[in-house]
Motif scaffolding. Structure first.
Motif, PDB file in Angstrom:
ATOM      1  N   GLU A   7      33.254  54.292  80.615  1.00  0.00           N
ATOM      2  CA  GLU A   7      33.560  52.941  81.069  1.00  0.00           C
ATOM      3  C   GLU A   7      33.802  52.997  82.572  1.00  0.00           C
ATOM      4  O   GLU A   7      34.232  54.028  83.090  1.00  0.00           O
ATOM      5  CB  GLU A   7      34.828  52.405  80.410  1.00  0.00           C
ATOM      6  CG  GLU A   7      34.821  52.404  78.918  1.00  0.00           C
ATOM      7  CD  GLU A   7      36.232  52.191  78.398  1.00  0.00           C
ATOM      8  OE1 GLU A   7      36.537  51.066  77.950  1.00  0.00           O
ATOM      9  OE2 GLU A   7      37.033  53.142  78.464  1.00  0.00           O
ATOM     10  N   LYS A   8      33.575  51.883  83.248  1.00  0.00           N
ATOM     11  CA  LYS A   8      33.690  51.880  84.699  1.00  0.00           C
ATOM     12  C   LYS A   8      35.112  52.164  85.149  1.00  0.00           C
ATOM     13  O   LYS A   8      35.337  52.802  86.174  1.00  0.00           O
ATOM     14  CB  LYS A   8      33.230  50.531  85.257  1.00  0.00           C
ATOM     15  CG  LYS A   8      32.965  50.548  86.739  1.00  0.00           C
ATOM     16  CD  LYS A   8      32.312  49.243  87.173  1.00  0.00           C
ATOM     17  CE  LYS A   8      31.878  49.311  88.622  1.00  0.00           C
ATOM     18  NZ  LYS A   8      31.191  48.062  89.053  1.00  0.00           N
ATOM     19  N   ARG A   9      36.099  51.701  84.405  1.00  0.00           N
ATOM     20  CA  ARG A   9      37.464  51.806  84.874  1.00  0.00           C
ATOM     21  C   ARG A   9      38.129  53.156  84.569  1.00  0.00           C
ATOM     22  O   ARG A   9      39.147  53.494  85.150  1.00  0.00           O
ATOM     23  CB  ARG A   9      38.306  50.685  84.276  1.00  0.00           C
ATOM     24  CG  ARG A   9      38.397  50.695  82.772  1.00  0.00           C
ATOM     25  CD  ARG A   9      39.160  49.475  82.267  1.00  0.00           C
ATOM     26  NE  ARG A   9      40.559  49.546  82.661  1.00  0.00           N
ATOM     27  CZ  ARG A   9      41.202  48.570  83.297  1.00  0.00           C
ATOM     28  NH1 ARG A   9      40.571  47.466  83.616  1.00  0.00           N
ATOM     29  NH2 ARG A   9      42.459  48.701  83.613  1.00  0.00           N
ATOM     30  N   ASN A  10      37.577  53.943  83.665  1.00  0.00           N
ATOM     31  CA  ASN A  10      38.248  55.170  83.217  1.00  0.00           C
ATOM     32  C   ASN A  10      37.465  56.430  83.567  1.00  0.00           C
ATOM     33  O   ASN A  10      36.229  56.466  83.431  1.00  0.00           O
ATOM     34  CB  ASN A  10      38.460  55.134  81.704  1.00  0.00           C
ATOM     35  CG  ASN A  10      39.400  54.022  81.286  1.00  0.00           C
ATOM     36  OD1 ASN A  10      40.368  53.727  81.983  1.00  0.00           O
ATOM     37  ND2 ASN A  10      39.121  53.403  80.150  1.00  0.00           N
ATOM     38  N   PHE A  11      38.204  57.467  83.934  1.00  0.00           N
ATOM     39  CA  PHE A  11      37.559  58.730  84.319  1.00  0.00           C
ATOM     40  C   PHE A  11      38.500  59.878  83.941  1.00  0.00           C
ATOM     41  O   PHE A  11      39.183  60.440  84.785  1.00  0.00           O
ATOM     42  CB  PHE A  11      37.283  58.713  85.832  1.00  0.00           C
ATOM     43  CG  PHE A  11      36.405  59.825  86.325  1.00  0.00           C
ATOM     44  CD1 PHE A  11      36.729  60.497  87.503  1.00  0.00           C
ATOM     45  CD2 PHE A  11      35.246  60.193  85.659  1.00  0.00           C
ATOM     46  CE1 PHE A  11      35.916  61.511  87.992  1.00  0.00           C
ATOM     47  CE2 PHE A  11      34.433  61.202  86.133  1.00  0.00           C
ATOM     48  CZ  PHE A  11      34.768  61.861  87.305  1.00  0.00           C
ATOM     49  N   PRO A  12      38.539  60.250  82.684  1.00  0.00           N
ATOM     50  CA  PRO A  12      39.464  61.299  82.255  1.00  0.00           C
ATOM     51  C   PRO A  12      39.021  62.695  82.688  1.00  0.00           C
ATOM     52  O   PRO A  12      37.835  62.984  82.777  1.00  0.00           O
ATOM     53  CB  PRO A  12      39.439  61.181  80.722  1.00  0.00           C
ATOM     54  CG  PRO A  12      38.112  60.563  80.413  1.00  0.00           C
ATOM     55  CD  PRO A  12      37.793  59.656  81.564  1.00  0.00           C
ATOM     56  N   LEU A  13      39.998  63.537  82.936  1.00  0.00           N
ATOM     57  CA  LEU A  13      39.768  64.947  83.284  1.00  0.00           C
ATOM     58  C   LEU A  13      40.202  65.787  82.097  1.00  0.00           C
ATOM     59  O   LEU A  13      41.332  65.653  81.622  1.00  0.00           O
ATOM     60  CB  LEU A  13      40.585  65.324  84.517  1.00  0.00           C
ATOM     61  CG  LEU A  13      40.463  66.774  85.003  1.00  0.00           C
ATOM     62  CD1 LEU A  13      39.077  67.030  85.587  1.00  0.00           C
ATOM     63  CD2 LEU A  13      41.544  67.076  86.044  1.00  0.00           C
ATOM     64  N   ILE A  14      39.309  66.639  81.636  1.00  0.00           N
ATOM     65  CA  ILE A  14      39.559  67.447  80.449  1.00  0.00           C
ATOM     66  C   ILE A  14      39.595  68.928  80.812  1.00  0.00           C
ATOM     67  O   ILE A  14      38.686  69.427  81.494  1.00  0.00           O
ATOM     68  CB  ILE A  14      38.447  67.207  79.399  1.00  0.00           C
ATOM     69  CG1 ILE A  14      38.380  65.728  79.043  1.00  0.00           C
ATOM     70  CG2 ILE A  14      38.691  68.052  78.139  1.00  0.00           C
ATOM     71  CD1 ILE A  14      37.040  65.286  78.532  1.00  0.00           C
ATOM     72  N   LEU A  15      40.656  69.594  80.357  1.00  0.00           N
ATOM     73  CA  LEU A  15      40.732  71.046  80.482  1.00  0.00           C
ATOM     74  C   LEU A  15      40.636  71.605  79.071  1.00  0.00           C
ATOM     75  O   LEU A  15      41.570  71.489  78.285  1.00  0.00           O
ATOM     76  CB  LEU A  15      42.037  71.470  81.161  1.00  0.00           C
ATOM     77  CG  LEU A  15      42.139  71.258  82.671  1.00  0.00           C
ATOM     78  CD1 LEU A  15      42.283  69.782  83.028  1.00  0.00           C
ATOM     79  CD2 LEU A  15      43.292  72.061  83.257  1.00  0.00           C
TER      80      LEU A  15
END
Lengths: 110, 114
Positions: free
Chosen positions: B70-78
């Protein structure tokens, strides 16, 4: 390899002094140079520079870019204790990357 | 209020335990990015995204994943955190081609991996 180098790394001055912070860069496909101020939290925007020789000014802060010599300076006149912070220089490249310098830590003593 | 939010703000975890740091912006920015900040090394870009479903590696992508559904979300995953990923993480967003590349930063997430 793209790089942005800031100097000095740290600086201690007294209130009322004028300081000049330096930022030099070697970046492929330069688009703009940005200055940020970081206190004990997230960086906040100060200036964006895209053209050589045009000074940007905000109160006691000013900045200028030299695209021929690949550097920028940030001047702060009549420093105050509230100016104590890390000042970050970043270059936005045509490859859609931001490259940051390591910052200059400024401490202003009362 | 225009802002970038990150959660959690502080996290202590153990080696190998998968975690996600969320990032959301309400300014309709196309560009979103993750940085880590370490003493003496400044801000280093981990991943960035030009728009939905478009992501690319920054300078230090090893050990991280991202997604932009989605345009508003940008999660970082480890996926499998290690102690060398202990750092202060910032999410940021900006417009791309509207005259200013000013990035707006989230408040930061301080991560400790034991």
């Amino acid at each position: 390899e793209d790089k942005v180098v800031q100097s000095p790394l740290s600086l201690v001055v007294h209130e009322g002094d004028t300081v000049t912070l330096n930022c030099s860069y070697e970046v492929t496909n330069f688009r703009s140079l940005l200055w940020y101020k970081q206190e004990k939290k997230a960086p906040t925007f100060l200036f964006m520079l895209t053209s050589s020789g045009i000074e940007k000014k905000s109160g006691r802060l000013s900045s200028i870019l030299d695209k021929k010599e690949l550097f920028s300076i940030l001047n702060i006149t009549a420093t105050q204790t509230g100016d104590s912070a890390i000042y970050l220089c970043a270059v936005w490249s045509g490859t859609y990357k931001y490259i940051f310098g390591t910052g200059t830590r400024l401490k202003v003593l009362a | 209020e225009a802002q970038v939010t990150q959660n959690p703000r502080y996290l202590i975890t153990v080696t190998g335990k998968k975690l996600t740091v969320t990032c959301s912006q309400n300014m309709n920015h196309e560009y979103m990015s993750w940085y880590r900040q370490d003493p003496g090394l400044g801000l280093r870009q981990i991943y960035y995204s030009m728009n939905v479903e478009v992501t690319d590696k920054g300078d230090v992508p090893e050990g991280y994943k991202v997604s932009r559904k989605e345009k508003r979300n940008f999660p970082l995953i480890l996926e499998s955190p290690s102690p060398n990923q202990t750092s202060l993480y910032f999410c940021a967003s900006s417009f791309v081609n509207r005259g200013s590349n000013e990035q707006f930063f989230g408040p930061g997430t301080r991560l400790t991996v034991l």
